[in-house]
Scaffold this active site. Structure first.
Site, PDB file in Angstrom:
ATOM      1  N   ARG A 177      -8.528  44.348 -29.151  1.00 29.90           N
ATOM      2  CA  ARG A 177      -9.167  43.056 -28.911  1.00 29.90           C
ATOM      3  C   ARG A 177      -9.926  42.642 -30.160  1.00 29.90           C
ATOM      4  NH1 ARG A 177      -6.241  42.516 -25.308  1.00 29.90           N
ATOM      5  NH2 ARG A 177      -6.654  42.059 -23.109  1.00 29.90           N
ATOM      6  N   GLU A 191      -9.269  33.953 -30.041  1.00 27.41           N
ATOM      7  CA  GLU A 191      -7.866  33.594 -29.785  1.00 27.41           C
ATOM      8  C   GLU A 191      -7.727  32.312 -28.989  1.00 27.41           C
ATOM      9  OE1 GLU A 191      -5.284  36.703 -28.022  1.00 27.41           O
ATOM     10  OE2 GLU A 191      -6.203  37.974 -29.534  1.00 27.41           O
ATOM     11  N   HIS A 205      -0.568  38.214 -30.941  1.00 20.80           N
ATOM     12  CA  HIS A 205      -0.818  39.011 -29.726  1.00 20.80           C
ATOM     13  C   HIS A 205       0.511  39.409 -29.046  1.00 20.80           C
ATOM     14  CE1 HIS A 205      -4.024  39.835 -26.405  1.00 20.80           C
ATOM     15  NE2 HIS A 205      -3.009  40.672 -26.294  1.00 20.80           N
TER      16      HIS A 205
HETATM   17  C1  8YV Z   1      -1.215  41.355 -22.282  1.00 19.77           C
HETATM   18  C2  8YV Z   1      -3.022  42.749 -23.368  1.00 19.77           C
HETATM   19  O1  8YV Z   1      -0.061  40.712 -22.611  1.00 19.77           O
HETATM   20  O2  8YV Z   1      -2.704  43.890 -21.328  1.00 19.77           O
HETATM   21  C3  8YV Z   1      -3.463  43.584 -22.223  1.00 19.77           C
HETATM   22  O3  8YV Z   1      -4.657  43.977 -22.224  1.00 19.77           O
HETATM   23  O4  8YV Z   1      -3.732  42.588 -24.284  1.00 19.77           O
HETATM   24  C4  8YV Z   1      -1.732  42.047 -23.504  1.00 19.77           C
HETATM   25  O5  8YV Z   1      -0.829  42.877 -24.122  1.00 19.77           O
HETATM   26  C5  8YV Z   1      -2.192  40.378 -21.732  1.00 19.77           C
HETATM   27  O6  8YV Z   1      -3.434  40.928 -21.518  1.00 19.77           O
HETATM   28  C6  8YV Z   1      -1.689  39.795 -20.454  1.00 19.77           C
HETATM   29  O7  8YV Z   1      -2.738  39.256 -19.672  1.00 19.77           O
END
Ligand code: 8YV
Length: 329
Positions: free
Chosen positions: A244, A273, A291
């Protein structure tokens, strides 16, 4: 009101067809076929009506939104592993169950993290851009030289599922594994990865050739890599982040890159983001991905299946397998 087994489920974004079709069979579902992210007002309406909300990382389910939750809302079955877009204490206060989709995106995210390491160390993004703008004059013994991975040290910040999957890959590239984690991992895992544990993140940062951020974003990890900590890294070191954006002070990191105090960065995530610091866009030694960590067809279908299983288990009166406990975050 819909019956218990066919709860009203509101899905905030377009999901893979096969998942949406199965949801149509099982639930009284409202899909978002044109995939326009919901506005705050639409989210407020959704939590006011639904029994189950299926949000993604792009929906900020904060305390204000949850204050509009209707009596029907019982479950937030998030599509994704990270839950930092949901105000967990506020959800808990309203007795809402929250679930996520861990495990099924581990290998895909580790693949992208390893790709970022390779891209930065070997200047692959820069080389690709050179070819595309017809700037390549042909092979040369001294142009575009990067750093060899074999024999270098990788420091993993956050040795959970994804950190360990990255470590397995990195060993194949000849990297020595070091890590910092809230808790030291089991000796058998440490032994299998020949991993060195650092209780002090500061000390690890100062000694690594490559740092990879693989921990969740929580109040405790916000700006974990602060300006002070980033300054501990060596000027020839590389930083990658597929976790993140909020974990790294993006402004401080960008300044260090501009001043040559870091060799390069590879990012799949950003602090605000989808906005990206415009200065980063100008830097050749920054590899910037949109992402993509979990973006495989297989992964996204498995994430959807987990969402369905969590909803079904919950409406059947059981604890869903991927219940998120506020105490873990
Ligand atoms: C997802 C992600 O695509 O799962 C996670 O925490 O960061 C991503 O890879 C995204 O969160 C989907 O809501």
């Amino acid at each position: 009101m819909s019956d218990r087994k066919r709860p009203l489920v509101i899905v905030t974004r377009k999901l893979p067809d096969v998942i949406e079709t199965r949801m149509m069979e099982l639930f009284d579902v409202r899909l978002n076929l044109d995939d326009q992210p919901m506005s705050r007002q639409q989210l407020i309406e959704a939590v006011g009506t639904a029994q189950v909300l299926v949000p993604t990382v792009t929906d900020r389910i904060d305390g204000d939104i949850l204050a509009h939750a209707g009596e029907n809302l019982k479950l937030i079955a998030s599509f994704g592993t990270g839950v930092d877009h949901i105000d967990l204490p506020a959800a808990l206060k309203r007795n809402l169950m929250v679930t996520n989709t861990p495990g099924v995106l581990t290998e895909d995210t580790a693949d992208v993290t390893m790709a970022l390491i390779l891209m930065v160390a070997r200047r692959l993004g820069e080389g690709e851009r050179l070819v595309r703008r017809a700037g390549w004059a042909g092979w040369s013994p001294t142009s575009m030289l990067g750093q060899r991975l074999g024999g270098k040290r990788l420091g993993i910040v956050g040795m959970g599922r994804i950190g360990q999957a990255l470590a397995r890959r990195a060993r194949g590239f000849g990297l020595a594994i070091h890590y910092h984690n809230r808790r030291r991992v089991l000796p058998e895992i440490e032994n299998a990865l020949e991993a060195t544990y650092w209780e002090s993140l500061d000390q690890m940062l100062a000694r690594m050739d490559i740092i990879s951020v693989n921990c969740p974003h929580t109040p405790a990890t916000y700006h974990l890599l602060s300006a002070r900590r980033l300054a501990l890294m060596r000027p020839d070191a590389i930083l990658v982040n597929a976790a993140r954006g909020e974990i790294v002070d993006e402004t401080a990191m960008t300044r260090m890159l501009e001043r040559g105090n870091l060799a390069g960065v590879g990012l799949d995530v950003y602090e605000h983001e989808p906005a990206i610091n415009p200065k980063l866009l100008k830097l050749e030694n920054a590899v910037l991905l949109p992402h993509l960590g979990s973006a495989t067809i297989e992964g996204r279908v498995q994430m959807g299946e987990k969402v369905i299983i969590n909803i079904r288990t919950f409406v059947d009166g059981h604890t869903p397998p991927d219940r998120v406990l506020a105490t873990e975050f």
